[in-house]
Design an enzyme around this catalytic site. Structure first.
Site, short mmCIF file in Angstrom:
data_model
loop_
_atom_site.label_atom_id
_atom_site.label_comp_id
_atom_site.label_asym_id
_atom_site.label_seq_id
_atom_site.Cartn_x
_atom_site.Cartn_y
_atom_site.Cartn_z
N GLN A 3 14.48 -60.09 66.16
CA GLN A 3 15.06 -60.30 67.59
C GLN A 3 14.53 -61.64 68.22
OE1 GLN A 3 13.07 -57.79 67.14
NE2 GLN A 3 14.45 -56.61 66.18
N MET B 111 12.73 -67.39 66.88
CA MET B 111 12.00 -68.49 66.66
C MET B 111 10.36 -68.23 66.38
SD MET B 111 13.27 -69.75 69.49
CE MET B 111 12.74 -68.86 71.91
N ASP C 184 19.11 -57.90 50.01
CA ASP C 184 18.38 -58.87 51.69
C ASP C 184 18.64 -60.59 49.87
OD1 ASP C 184 17.44 -57.82 53.52
OD2 ASP C 184 15.75 -57.54 52.83
N THR D 128 9.47 -63.14 65.35
CA THR D 128 10.23 -61.85 65.06
C THR D 128 11.97 -61.83 64.61
OG1 THR D 128 11.02 -61.76 67.61
CG2 THR D 128 8.59 -61.42 67.65
#
Length: 686
Positions: free
Chosen positions: A379, A382, A306, A377
């Site tokens: 997905q 934003m 990461d 999130t």
């Protein structure tokens, strides 16, 4: 990075326990788990029987009682030394387990039942129970914070004295039993049943109760057993041949020959090497939940890292508000604050802090409860807020906001992309802010790459380990940071499912993959990776999915853990090479001594010129025994590991432990022969 202090090798308490354990492990029920040393024990039993019944296998061998006794004593010492090595390795773990158990003794908990507090024993808590922990009290078991914000002292587990901030919601809601609430209070929902907590698992592992042989250990054990069987067949065949040719071969000599030729050195140290490997990992405050995980570290050739927290410090802070229209800068700041007022991430808090510092007038945030906040999130990429008056404000990644604006019929400013690209080229992270259909500008978030990583990645590359950086940033930002850090490749705008895809793709090419994570969304990838290291500060789901847990929550430790895994494999290989090379020297010591009197041609092999057949056999046996305790420090500490190509490393180890493994026994056996030959002559065995 500082290593956690552990009991030293020469700790008196550990050594005392190890000596006791060495005798306890002589139990055949235990010894049968190590086939090589079990053969040695059978040989010792045969030699002991011959001490009392010298004619047990026929012939008149009354004059062999002293010789049989010496063989038995040396074989017994060989067994004790092998058991001692394993007991020392286990003793260090048990000392750590004892300190962990202290955190569980007589612990009480405030159980919340029907809204009322009830004091109960902590060991009666079960999954789903809710407890209240006030300042100064010990958290009774693993759990998730459902209410409260507090500093937690984790020194009992991690050794780190600085308290850690814990709060409900997000990736920092997980707490570990045995830690102490240093401020305020926490209401915690228990996530483990009795005996299943993180501390319980740590105690079981460091005590060795749940240690299983790793695949490489099983493979090596199979090789050692195969060699042992081959030598047993050779020795058993030798006895009738000796009778046929008229050579008198005492059974004790055949036992001694067997023990000297089978790989007893590595057989006696194999368990200690594995246990010590796990111990070295714990010295870095990383708990390996299986020996297989440590071993897999040694085979890692792909690392998924990461960006945030591993490559960079992860404290991206708002540095500047860049308005598309200078006249709208206050609107940009105003909307950015409203979108971030309930964002508890460091980035969100920094936006609010910087915005309030820049605004000349006070911002009214009293009515925020009437607003509907939109959480970030992976997905949507934003977050934002829907105000009570219907105004929709969003902040997020460039492409996510573009998609959002287009979907609601807005227009994209022509100069937005240039401003986003300029921030990305500087290695920053751009957050675009919009209200309704209009984009007002960009927030510039800055982060810093950790020092020393460029050199470290270069070293990893030199030994064939590929590094892949995963980040939710846009491609330009990701490319800039990847280039600056020196990673091999990167995945921009990365979602949790992208990590799993990368891991599976690498594994389909027979690659061994390691990764770190701390969030619930990392759990599937941590479970899929061959080596998954979860942060102790992360969620329960992440820790349960991983096969290692870093107590210090330092993602860069994945680099150290990989090096420890490689050191474990190298140590095991080096000592196996040394053990087998030893057999060559012992062969030249014993075989000529056994047959020289009957077969003069054996003089060609008698390169050591030992004093007598008895002296040769006993010298080889003594060397075979004392080499085990001599190698215990090396087995515990590990062979010194250098980041270099495997071919160069193999050549070096073959020279040191292969050639050295042949030379050392020649010298050692000869020196022992010079010492014991006069003594044997005095005993009538000259």
């Amino acid at each position: 990075m500082e290593k956690k202090a552990k009991p030293g090798f020469w700790d008196k308490k550990i050594l005392g326990t190890a000596v006791k354990g060495a005798f306890i492990k002589l139990n055949p029920v235990y010894m049968v788990k190590n086939p090589v040393m079990f053969v040695v024990e059978i040989g010792a039993i045969i030699s002991l029987a011959l001490c009392f019944f010298p004619n047990l296998f026929g012939g008149n061998n009354q004059d062999m009682i002293l010789y049989n006794s010496l063989v038995f004593i040396i074989l017994l010492l060989t067994l004790l030394f092998a058991n001692f090595s394993e007991s020392v390795a286990e003793g260090r773990g048990k000392a750590q387990a004892a300190s962990l158990k202290q955190t569980q003794q007589d612990m009480q908990a405030r159980l919340i039942l029907n809204g009322k507090e009830k004091v109960v024993n902590a060991n009666t808590l079960k999954k789903g129970d809710i407890v209240l922990v006030n300042m100064g009290e010990v958290i009774p078991s693993d759990g998730e914070i459902i209410e409260g914000v507090a500093s937690v002292d984790e020194s009992a587990i991690t050794g780190e004295s600085a308290p850690v901030l814990k709060e409900s919601g997000g990736d920092f809601a997980s707490v570990t039993g045995g830690t102490t609430v240093a401020s305020d209070y926490l209401k915690i929902q228990i996530t483990s049943n009795p005996g299943e907590s993180f501390i319980d698992k740590m105690i079981q592992l460091v005590e060795g109760a749940s240690r299983k042989k790793t695949p490489n250990e099983i493979a090596l054990s199979t090789l050692l057993v195969s060699l042992t069987i081959i030598f047993l067949i050779v020795i058993v065949s030798l006895y009738p041949m000796a009778i046929y040719t008229g050579i008198k071969l005492p059974v004790s000599t055949l036992v001694a020959l067997t023990v000297c030729l089978i790989p007893t050195t590595i057989g006696g140290l194999l368990s200690a090497i594995g246990i010590a490997g796990m111990d070295r990992v714990t010295r870095f405050n990383v708990i390996a939940l299986s020996g297989k995980a440590v071993e897999a570290c040694g085979d890692v050739d792909t690392m998924i890292l990461d960006k945030t927290g591993t490559i960079t410090y992860g404290n991206r802070m708002a540095s500047e508000f860049i308005a598309l229209d200078k006249g709208n800068k206050n609107y940009l700041i105003h909307y950015a604050i409203l979108a971030s007022i309930q964002d508890n991430t460091p980035e969100g808090k920094s936006i609010v802090t910087l915005g309030k510092d820049l605004l000349k007038e006070d911002l009214d945030t009293n009515d925020i409860r009437e607003n509907q906040f939109i959480e970030f999130t992976a997905q949507t990429r934003m977050s934002g807020v829907d105000l009570a008056d219907g105004t929709r404000i969003r902040k997020g990644a460039y492409d996510a906001i573009i998609k959002y604006i287009k979907n609601i019929g807005g227009e994209i400013p022509h100069d937005l992309e240039d401003k986003v690209n300029n921030i990305s080229k500087l290695g920053g992270t751009p957050l675009v802010v919009c209200a309704e259909e209009k984009i007002y500008g960009v927030i510039y978030l800055k982060d810093t790459i950790k020092p020393g990583l460029v050199e470290r990645f270069e070293r990893l590359r030199s030994i064939g380990i590929k590094t892949i950086m995963c980040t939710g940033d846009n491609p330009l930002t990701a490319a800039t940071i990847a280039h600056e850090a020196g990673v091999d490749s990167f995945i921009a705008e990365c979602k949790p499912e992208d990590k799993i895809k990368v891991i599976k793709d690498a594994q389909s090419k027979s690659k061994v993959v390691a990764m770190t994570g701390d969030g619930t969304n990392d759990a599937p990838a941590l479970a899929q990776a061959d080596v998954g290291i979860a942060m102790n500060s992360g969620t329960t789901a992440a820790k349960e999915a991983a096969n290692m847990v870093d107590l210090d929550s330092d993602p860069t430790k994945i680099l150290d853990v990989v090096e420890i895994g490689k050191q474990l494999l190298i140590t095991r290989g080096a000592l196996t090479t040394f053990s087998i090379a030893n057999d060559i020297a012992k062969y030249f010591a014993i075989i000529p001594a056994m047959f020289l009197a009957i077969i003069p041609q054996m003089q060609v092999l008698n390169i050591m010129h030992l004093s007598s057949s008895y002296s040769a056999i006993l010298s080889a046996l003594i060397f075979n025994a004392i080499i085990i305790p001599c190698l215990i420090p090396l087995a515990m500490k590990g062979v010194k590991y250098k980041l270099q190509r495997s071919e160069k490393m193999l050549a070096h180890n073959m020279l040191v432990y292969g050639v050295g493994g042949m030379i050392v026994p020649f010298i050692g056996i000869k020196l022992i022969d010079l010492v014991i030959a006069p003594l044997l002559t005095m005993m009538g065995l000259g």
